[in-house]
Each structure stands twice: as structure tokens, then as C-alpha cells.
Design an enzyme around this catalytic site. Structure first.
Site, PDB file in Angstrom:
ATOM      1  N   ASN A  78       0.831  -1.222   0.000  1.00 56.45           N
ATOM      2  CA  ASN A  78       0.000   0.000   0.000  1.00 56.45           C
ATOM      3  C   ASN A  78       0.865   1.271   0.000  1.00 56.45           C
ATOM      4  O   ASN A  78       0.498   2.284   0.587  1.00 56.45           O
ATOM      5  CB  ASN A  78      -0.991   0.012   1.188  1.00 56.45           C
ATOM      6  N   CYS A 129       2.917   1.764  -3.196  1.00 58.30           N
ATOM      7  CA  CYS A 129       3.237   2.037  -4.608  1.00 58.30           C
ATOM      8  C   CYS A 129       1.997   1.969  -5.492  1.00 58.30           C
ATOM      9  O   CYS A 129       1.487   2.995  -5.953  1.00 58.30           O
ATOM     10  CB  CYS A 129       4.286   1.053  -5.130  1.00 58.30           C
ATOM     11  N   ARG A 130       1.498   0.756  -5.735  1.00 57.43           N
ATOM     12  CA  ARG A 130       0.451   0.596  -6.745  1.00 57.43           C
ATOM     13  C   ARG A 130      -0.936   1.042  -6.282  1.00 57.43           C
ATOM     14  O   ARG A 130      -1.588   1.847  -6.967  1.00 57.43           O
ATOM     15  CB  ARG A 130       0.390  -0.869  -7.208  1.00 57.43           C
ATOM     16  N   SER A 131      -1.400   0.530  -5.140  1.00 56.64           N
ATOM     17  CA  SER A 131      -2.778   0.874  -4.753  1.00 56.64           C
ATOM     18  C   SER A 131      -2.957   2.339  -4.342  1.00 56.64           C
ATOM     19  O   SER A 131      -4.009   2.917  -4.623  1.00 56.64           O
ATOM     20  CB  SER A 131      -3.333  -0.087  -3.688  1.00 56.64           C
ATOM     21  N   ASP A 173       4.781  -5.365  -9.664  1.00 56.72           N
ATOM     22  CA  ASP A 173       5.376  -4.750  -8.469  1.00 56.72           C
ATOM     23  C   ASP A 173       6.613  -3.925  -8.866  1.00 56.72           C
ATOM     24  O   ASP A 173       7.583  -4.480  -9.384  1.00 56.72           O
ATOM     25  CB  ASP A 173       5.779  -5.891  -7.520  1.00 56.72           C
TER      26      ASP A 173
HETATM   27  P1  4NP Z   1       3.158  -2.122  -3.500  1.00 54.36           P
HETATM   28  O1  4NP Z   1       4.746  -2.343  -3.649  1.00 54.36           O
HETATM   29  O2  4NP Z   1       2.551  -3.441  -3.139  1.00 54.36           O
HETATM   30  O3  4NP Z   1       2.750  -1.663  -4.880  1.00 54.36           O
HETATM   31  O4  4NP Z   1       2.943  -1.059  -2.444  1.00 54.36           O
HETATM   32  C1  4NP Z   1       5.488  -2.984  -2.649  1.00 54.36           C
HETATM   33  C2  4NP Z   1       5.964  -2.247  -1.582  1.00 54.36           C
HETATM   34  C3  4NP Z   1       6.719  -2.858  -0.602  1.00 54.36           C
HETATM   35  C4  4NP Z   1       6.976  -4.219  -0.689  1.00 54.36           C
HETATM   36  C5  4NP Z   1       6.480  -4.963  -1.744  1.00 54.36           C
HETATM   37  C6  4NP Z   1       5.746  -4.335  -2.735  1.00 54.36           C
HETATM   38  N1  4NP Z   1       7.765  -4.845   0.309  1.00 54.36           N
HETATM   39  O5  4NP Z   1       8.050  -6.047   0.163  1.00 54.36           O
HETATM   40  O6  4NP Z   1       8.127  -4.214   1.303  1.00 54.36           O
END
Ligand code: 4NP
Length: 164
Positions: free
Chosen positions: A17, A19-21, A131
Site C-alpha cells: 500500500n 506504490c500501486r494501490s 510490483d
Molecule cells: P506495493 O509495492 O505493493 O505496490 O505497495 C510494494 C511495496 C513494498 C513491498 C512490496 C511491494 N515490500 O516487500 O516491502
């Protein structure tokens, strides 16, 4: 006022939560505002994991959204809650992993609320927003482009379905 349209509640879900969402939340809200529909939607986002709870979005996501006129810098990450399944009308998964986890965690009667974020973007040959966490600025640009395309398609479909 009789027959006022009910508010449509939408939750976008990715892993952290950050980057993408949050990008989807910001872009979708931006489009809703542009189309003069602000009062008709509640738009939020969450992560399947809680590692980044309380944090503002990744600075790369903030920078690229800002470049495209969308401010996501004020948002705060939070983890998915079991109560979200009742609280939202639509729950959109940014990739297939989130989709399966969201379906698995859903109480049976709420499973149908879960869908892929890009499901309405049938003109794209993609089903997932990848991701970008270990990627570079280009990966974040690509996420923004997919999120923008997906949000436009999703809003169009929801407007048709709800006759808005
Ligand atoms: P998100 O990206 O799911 O688009 O917010 C990521 C942010 C952090 C992590 C993985 C994906 N992480 O493993 O910490």
C-alpha cells in the site's frame, strides 16, 4: 432528497500500500473529480501486508504521480482489515497474488466483490500491475500508465453499471 444515488465504495489493494494501490486511489479519485462525481464515491486503498502501515507512499510513486498532476503524497498506508469486505462495494486487486489472497481471506458471501483492477481494461493485453518496488523510475512510470488506463476503464464500466 429522494432517490439520491448511494455512495459507491471502492478499495484498491496491493502488497505494501505504498506504490500501486495508493497510485490507483489517487488517479481514480482524480478522474472522479474531473468528471464531477466526487460525492458519489468513497475511494481508499490498503495492503495485504502491514509492513508499511502508517507510511506515506514511496517517494518514486509520489514523484511520478505529481508529474502527471495527481497528488498522492498525503496518503497513509494501512493493512487490509476483515471489516473491509463489508465496508466496500468493490475490492480491486492490483495483481494475481493479491486477487488470490483477497478471495481466500474473504468470508464466502463477499468473494464476488473481489476483482482484478485491470479487468475492465479489455483493450490492454495485461491483467496485472507489476510490483515496481525493486525497480527504477521507468517501472514506476509504467505502473502509472497502467493505473491511468485501468482507472479510466474501471470508472467507465462502473458509470455504465450504475447508470451514472
Ligand atoms: P506495493 O509495492 O505493493 O505496490 O505497495 C510494494 C511495496 C513494498 C513491498 C512490496 C511491494 N515490500 O516487500 O516491502
Amino acid at each position: 432528497m429522494p432517490n439520491a444515488s448511494p455512495v459507491i465504495r471502492i478499495l484498491f489493494v496491493c502488497t505494501g500500500n505504498i506504490c500501486r494501490s495508493p497510485t490507483a486511489e489517487g488517479v481514480f479519485r482524480h478522474l472522479v473529480e474531473q468528471e464531477g462525481l466526487t460525492g458519489l464515491f468513497e475511494i481508499h486503498s490498503a495492503g495485504t501486508d502491514s509492513y508499511h502501515a502508517g507510511q506515506t507512499p514511496d517517494r518514486r510513486a509520489v514523484k511520478i504521480a505529481k508529474k502527471h498532476g495527481v497528488d498522492i503524497g498525503h496518503q497513509k498506508a494501512r493493512a487490509l482489515r476483515s471489516t473491509d469486505y463489508d465496508a466496500y462495494d468493490y475490492i480491486f486487486a492490483m495483481d494475481g497474488g493479491h486477487f488470490h489472497e483477497l478471495k481466500e481471506r474473504a468470508p464466502g458471501k463477499y468473494r464476488a466483490k473481489v476483482d482484478m483492477f485491470l479487468s475492465a481494461a479489455t483493450h490492454l493485453d495485461k491483467q496485472e500491475v507489476p510490483d515496481p518496488w525493486y525497480g527504477n523510475d521507468k517501472d514506476f512510470e509504467d505502473v502509472f500508465t497502467l493505473v491511468f488506463e485501468g482507472s479510466n476503464a474501471l470508472l467507465k464500466k462502473i458509470r455504465e453499471d450504475h447508470k451514472l
